[in-house]
Design a protein around this motif. Structure first.
Motif, PDB file in Angstrom:
ATOM      1  N   HIS A   3       0.850  -1.187   0.000  1.00 43.31           N
ATOM      2  CA  HIS A   3       0.000   0.000   0.000  1.00 43.31           C
ATOM      3  C   HIS A   3       0.888   1.240   0.000  1.00 43.31           C
ATOM      4  CE1 HIS A   3      -3.129  -2.817   0.973  1.00 43.31           C
ATOM      5  NE2 HIS A   3      -4.027  -1.876   1.158  1.00 43.31           N
ATOM      6  N   PHE A   5       0.869   5.673  -0.476  1.00 41.68           N
ATOM      7  CA  PHE A   5       0.092   6.915  -0.527  1.00 41.68           C
ATOM      8  C   PHE A   5       0.605   7.801  -1.651  1.00 41.68           C
ATOM      9  CE2 PHE A   5      -0.275  11.413   0.521  1.00 41.68           C
ATOM     10  CZ  PHE A   5      -1.640  11.535   0.729  1.00 41.68           C
ATOM     11  N   ASP A   7      -0.328  11.823  -3.351  1.00 41.29           N
ATOM     12  CA  ASP A   7      -1.112  13.046  -3.168  1.00 41.29           C
ATOM     13  C   ASP A   7      -1.565  13.585  -4.527  1.00 41.29           C
ATOM     14  OD1 ASP A   7      -2.349  15.238  -2.092  1.00 41.29           O
ATOM     15  OD2 ASP A   7      -0.498  16.354  -1.699  1.00 41.29           O
ATOM     16  N   ASN A  42      -5.162   7.796  -1.799  1.00 43.39           N
ATOM     17  CA  ASN A  42      -4.865   9.213  -1.552  1.00 43.39           C
ATOM     18  C   ASN A  42      -5.663   9.782  -0.391  1.00 43.39           C
ATOM     19  OD1 ASN A  42      -7.418   9.372  -2.638  1.00 43.39           O
ATOM     20  ND2 ASN A  42      -6.843  10.618  -4.416  1.00 43.39           N
ATOM     21  N   GLY A  43      -6.370   8.914   0.336  1.00 43.60           N
ATOM     22  CA  GLY A  43      -7.167   9.371   1.458  1.00 43.60           C
ATOM     23  C   GLY A  43      -8.503   9.965   1.068  1.00 43.60           C
ATOM     24  N   GLN A 125       1.367   9.772   6.720  1.00 43.22           N
ATOM     25  CA  GLN A 125       1.255   9.011   5.475  1.00 43.22           C
ATOM     26  C   GLN A 125       1.921   7.645   5.598  1.00 43.22           C
ATOM     27  OE1 GLN A 125       2.976  11.692   2.611  1.00 43.22           O
ATOM     28  NE2 GLN A 125       1.419  13.254   2.987  1.00 43.22           N
ATOM     29  N   GLU A 129       0.119   3.902   5.446  1.00 43.51           N
ATOM     30  CA  GLU A 129       0.578   2.826   4.567  1.00 43.51           C
ATOM     31  C   GLU A 129       0.822   1.551   5.368  1.00 43.51           C
ATOM     32  OE1 GLU A 129       3.019   5.502   1.236  1.00 43.51           O
ATOM     33  OE2 GLU A 129       4.106   4.313   2.722  1.00 43.51           O
ATOM     34  N   LEU A 136      -6.625   9.415   6.131  1.00 44.38           N
ATOM     35  CA  LEU A 136      -5.541  10.025   6.883  1.00 44.38           C
ATOM     36  C   LEU A 136      -6.136  10.966   7.925  1.00 44.38           C
ATOM     37  CD1 LEU A 136      -4.008   9.018   4.338  1.00 44.38           C
ATOM     38  CD2 LEU A 136      -2.539  11.019   4.577  1.00 44.38           C
TER      39      LEU A 136
END
Length: 234
Positions: A3, A5, A7, A42-43, A125, A129, A136
Protein backbone atom coordinates in the motif's frame (compact mmCIF):
# COMPACT_ATOMS: atom_id res chain seq x y z
CA UNK A 1 0.32 -5.97 -2.30
CA UNK A 2 2.20 -2.96 -0.99
CA UNK A 3 0.00 0.00 0.00
CA UNK A 4 1.41 3.39 -1.02
CA UNK A 5 0.09 6.91 -0.53
CA UNK A 6 0.04 9.44 -3.36
CA UNK A 7 -1.11 13.05 -3.17
CA UNK A 8 -3.07 13.29 -6.41
CA UNK A 9 -6.55 12.38 -7.72
CA UNK A 10 -7.10 8.71 -8.56
CA UNK A 11 -9.55 7.22 -11.04
CA UNK A 12 -9.97 3.64 -12.24
CA UNK A 13 -8.48 2.60 -15.59
CA UNK A 14 -6.30 5.67 -16.09
CA UNK A 15 -2.57 6.28 -16.51
CA UNK A 16 -0.71 8.59 -14.13
CA UNK A 17 2.75 10.05 -13.73
CA UNK A 18 3.96 9.18 -10.26
CA UNK A 19 5.24 11.95 -8.01
CA UNK A 20 9.01 12.25 -8.23
CA UNK A 21 9.68 11.19 -4.63
CA UNK A 22 7.30 8.24 -4.89
CA UNK A 23 8.82 7.11 -8.20
CA UNK A 24 12.30 7.23 -6.65
CA UNK A 25 11.11 5.29 -3.61
CA UNK A 26 9.46 2.62 -5.75
CA UNK A 27 12.53 2.03 -7.90
CA UNK A 28 15.45 2.66 -5.52
CA UNK A 29 14.10 1.65 -2.11
CA UNK A 30 11.36 -0.87 -2.79
CA UNK A 31 13.10 -2.00 -6.00
CA UNK A 32 9.92 -2.61 -7.96
CA UNK A 33 10.44 -3.85 -11.51
CA UNK A 34 8.43 -2.92 -14.58
CA UNK A 35 5.08 -4.68 -14.43
CA UNK A 36 5.10 -4.84 -10.62
CA UNK A 37 1.65 -4.56 -9.05
CA UNK A 38 0.87 -2.56 -5.92
CA UNK A 39 -2.01 -0.45 -4.61
CA UNK A 40 -2.39 3.32 -4.32
CA UNK A 41 -4.59 5.47 -2.11
CA UNK A 42 -4.87 9.21 -1.55
CA UNK A 43 -7.17 9.37 1.46
CA UNK A 44 -10.08 10.55 -0.71
CA UNK A 45 -10.88 8.31 -3.68
CA UNK A 46 -10.48 4.73 -2.43
CA UNK A 47 -7.91 1.98 -3.04
CA UNK A 48 -6.71 1.16 -6.56
CA UNK A 49 -4.80 -1.74 -8.03
CA UNK A 50 -1.79 -0.25 -9.82
CA UNK A 51 0.80 -1.53 -12.30
CA UNK A 52 4.20 0.07 -12.88
CA UNK A 53 4.13 0.35 -16.67
CA UNK A 54 7.11 2.62 -17.45
CA UNK A 55 9.84 2.41 -14.86
CA UNK A 56 12.16 4.96 -16.52
CA UNK A 57 9.54 7.72 -16.65
CA UNK A 58 7.65 6.82 -13.47
CA UNK A 59 4.38 5.97 -15.21
CA UNK A 60 1.77 3.68 -13.67
CA UNK A 61 -1.64 2.42 -14.76
CA UNK A 62 -4.57 2.29 -12.36
CA UNK A 63 -6.86 -0.71 -12.58
CA UNK A 64 -10.07 -1.36 -10.70
CA UNK A 65 -11.04 0.34 -7.47
CA UNK A 66 -10.52 -2.42 -4.91
CA UNK A 67 -12.16 -0.62 -2.00
CA UNK A 68 -14.40 2.42 -1.84
CA UNK A 69 -13.40 5.31 0.39
CA UNK A 70 -15.02 4.88 3.82
CA UNK A 71 -17.24 7.61 5.22
CA UNK A 72 -15.34 10.15 7.33
CA UNK A 73 -15.51 9.83 11.11
CA UNK A 74 -14.83 12.40 13.81
CA UNK A 75 -12.89 10.70 16.61
CA UNK A 76 -10.29 13.09 17.99
CA UNK A 77 -7.04 13.05 19.92
CA UNK A 78 -6.22 16.20 21.88
CA UNK A 79 -2.49 15.88 22.44
CA UNK A 80 -0.47 18.26 24.59
CA UNK A 81 2.67 19.53 22.91
CA UNK A 82 5.66 17.61 24.19
CA UNK A 83 9.18 16.71 23.11
CA UNK A 84 9.48 16.19 19.37
CA UNK A 85 10.33 12.47 19.38
CA UNK A 86 7.51 11.60 21.78
CA UNK A 87 5.05 13.76 19.84
CA UNK A 88 6.09 12.13 16.55
CA UNK A 89 5.58 8.65 18.02
CA UNK A 90 2.20 9.65 19.42
CA UNK A 91 1.04 10.96 16.04
CA UNK A 92 2.20 7.75 14.34
CA UNK A 93 0.41 5.57 16.89
CA UNK A 94 -2.78 7.63 16.72
CA UNK A 95 -2.80 7.17 12.95
CA UNK A 96 -2.25 3.43 13.15
CA UNK A 97 -4.98 3.05 15.77
CA UNK A 98 -7.64 4.84 13.73
CA UNK A 99 -8.00 8.38 15.13
CA UNK A 100 -9.51 10.83 12.61
CA UNK A 101 -8.48 14.24 13.96
CA UNK A 102 -5.33 15.24 15.86
CA UNK A 103 -5.39 18.52 17.80
CA UNK A 104 -2.03 19.65 19.23
CA UNK A 105 -2.81 21.47 22.48
CA UNK A 106 -0.81 24.16 24.26
CA UNK A 107 -0.66 23.79 28.05
CA UNK A 108 1.32 25.47 30.80
CA UNK A 109 3.83 22.60 30.87
CA UNK A 110 4.00 22.04 27.11
CA UNK A 111 7.39 21.87 25.43
CA UNK A 112 7.50 24.92 23.13
CA UNK A 113 9.00 23.10 20.12
CA UNK A 114 7.80 24.45 16.80
CA UNK A 115 5.59 21.93 15.03
CA UNK A 116 7.00 20.92 11.66
CA UNK A 117 3.83 19.97 9.84
CA UNK A 118 5.64 18.67 6.75
CA UNK A 119 7.47 16.07 8.85
CA UNK A 120 4.28 15.15 10.71
CA UNK A 121 2.37 14.79 7.43
CA UNK A 122 5.03 12.33 6.25
CA UNK A 123 4.74 10.38 9.51
CA UNK A 124 0.96 10.20 9.08
CA UNK A 125 1.26 9.01 5.48
CA UNK A 126 3.82 6.32 6.34
CA UNK A 127 1.72 5.12 9.28
CA UNK A 128 -1.38 4.90 7.08
CA UNK A 129 0.58 2.83 4.57
CA UNK A 130 1.84 0.55 7.34
CA UNK A 131 -1.59 -0.18 8.82
CA UNK A 132 -3.36 -0.12 5.43
CA UNK A 133 -6.00 2.42 6.40
CA UNK A 134 -7.50 4.50 3.58
CA UNK A 135 -8.17 7.67 5.53
CA UNK A 136 -5.54 10.02 6.88
CA UNK A 137 -6.18 11.83 10.16
CA UNK A 138 -6.40 15.59 9.86
CA UNK A 139 -3.61 17.38 11.73
CA UNK A 140 -5.06 20.65 13.00
CA UNK A 141 -3.13 23.79 13.98
CA UNK A 142 -2.06 23.88 17.61
CA UNK A 143 -4.35 25.75 19.96
CA UNK A 144 -4.62 26.60 23.67
CA UNK A 145 -6.33 24.08 25.94
CA UNK A 146 -9.20 26.48 26.63
CA UNK A 147 -9.91 26.87 22.90
CA UNK A 148 -9.84 23.11 22.36
CA UNK A 149 -12.42 22.61 25.10
CA UNK A 150 -14.68 25.33 23.75
CA UNK A 151 -14.63 24.03 20.17
CA UNK A 152 -15.00 20.31 20.89
CA UNK A 153 -18.15 18.82 19.36
CA UNK A 154 -18.58 15.92 21.78
CA UNK A 155 -17.28 14.68 25.11
CA UNK A 156 -13.55 14.73 25.86
CA UNK A 157 -12.23 11.75 27.80
CA UNK A 158 -9.37 13.10 29.89
CA UNK A 159 -6.69 10.58 30.87
CA UNK A 160 -6.34 11.87 34.43
CA UNK A 161 -3.33 10.51 36.34
CA UNK A 162 -5.10 11.09 39.66
CA UNK A 163 -7.67 8.49 38.62
CA UNK A 164 -4.82 6.03 38.10
CA UNK A 165 -3.55 6.76 41.62
CA UNK A 166 -7.02 5.97 42.95
CA UNK A 167 -6.64 2.55 41.30
CA UNK A 168 -9.82 2.93 39.28
CA UNK A 169 -10.67 3.29 35.60
CA UNK A 170 -12.74 6.39 36.25
CA UNK A 171 -15.88 6.95 34.24
CA UNK A 172 -15.24 4.70 31.23
CA UNK A 173 -18.07 2.30 32.04
CA UNK A 174 -20.75 4.89 32.75
CA UNK A 175 -19.89 7.05 29.72
CA UNK A 176 -19.61 5.07 26.47
CA UNK A 177 -17.67 6.88 23.76
CA UNK A 178 -19.13 7.93 20.41
CA UNK A 179 -17.62 8.81 17.04
CA UNK A 180 -17.92 12.52 17.89
CA UNK A 181 -15.88 12.27 21.09
CA UNK A 182 -12.18 12.73 21.78
CA UNK A 183 -9.34 11.68 24.06
CA UNK A 184 -7.16 14.19 25.92
CA UNK A 185 -3.56 13.28 26.76
CA UNK A 186 -1.62 15.80 28.85
CA UNK A 187 2.05 16.79 28.73
CA UNK A 188 4.93 15.12 30.54
CA UNK A 189 4.52 16.22 34.14
CA UNK A 190 0.77 16.55 33.74
CA UNK A 191 -1.46 19.60 33.75
CA UNK A 192 -1.01 22.53 36.11
CA UNK A 193 -3.29 22.88 39.14
CA UNK A 194 -5.19 25.66 37.37
CA UNK A 195 -5.71 23.50 34.28
CA UNK A 196 -6.82 20.53 36.38
CA UNK A 197 -9.43 22.68 38.08
CA UNK A 198 -10.61 23.93 34.69
CA UNK A 199 -10.87 20.39 33.34
CA UNK A 200 -12.68 18.96 36.37
CA UNK A 201 -15.34 21.66 36.21
CA UNK A 202 -15.88 21.55 32.44
CA UNK A 203 -19.17 20.06 31.21
CA UNK A 204 -17.57 18.19 28.28
CA UNK A 205 -14.84 16.48 30.32
CA UNK A 206 -15.09 12.84 31.41
CA UNK A 207 -12.31 11.76 33.78
CA UNK A 208 -10.90 8.33 32.98
CA UNK A 209 -7.92 6.25 34.05
CA UNK A 210 -5.39 4.25 32.07
CA UNK A 211 -4.33 1.84 34.82
CA UNK A 212 -2.28 1.96 37.99
CA UNK A 213 0.93 3.41 36.53
CA UNK A 214 1.91 6.83 35.21
CA UNK A 215 2.62 6.40 31.50
CA UNK A 216 4.79 8.25 29.03
CA UNK A 217 2.87 10.41 26.58
CA UNK A 218 3.22 8.09 23.59
CA UNK A 219 2.38 5.02 25.69
CA UNK A 220 -0.66 6.80 27.13
CA UNK A 221 -1.85 7.51 23.58
CA UNK A 222 -1.83 3.80 22.73
CA UNK A 223 -3.55 2.70 25.93
CA UNK A 224 -6.04 5.56 25.85
CA UNK A 225 -7.09 5.08 22.23
CA UNK A 226 -7.48 1.35 22.83
CA UNK A 227 -9.78 2.00 25.79
CA UNK A 228 -11.61 4.71 23.84
CA UNK A 229 -12.53 2.31 21.03
CA UNK A 230 -13.26 -0.55 23.45
CA UNK A 231 -15.99 1.61 25.02
CA UNK A 232 -17.42 2.86 21.74
CA UNK A 233 -21.20 2.92 21.84
CA UNK A 234 -22.70 0.44 19.38
Amino acid sequence: MKHLFIDMPLKANTTINLERNLARRITRVLRFKQGHKFVLFNGKDGLFETTLTDIENGVATLGDCLQQQPAPQHTALYLALTKRDAFDRAVRQATEMGIDHIYPVETEFSVPDKLKTERLDTIIQEAAEQCERLTLPILHPHQPLKTALEQAEGKIFWADESVAKENTLGQWGSNPTTLNDGLLIGPEGGFSDTEKQQLRSHAKIVRVGLGQHILRVDTAVCVGIGRFFDHLQA
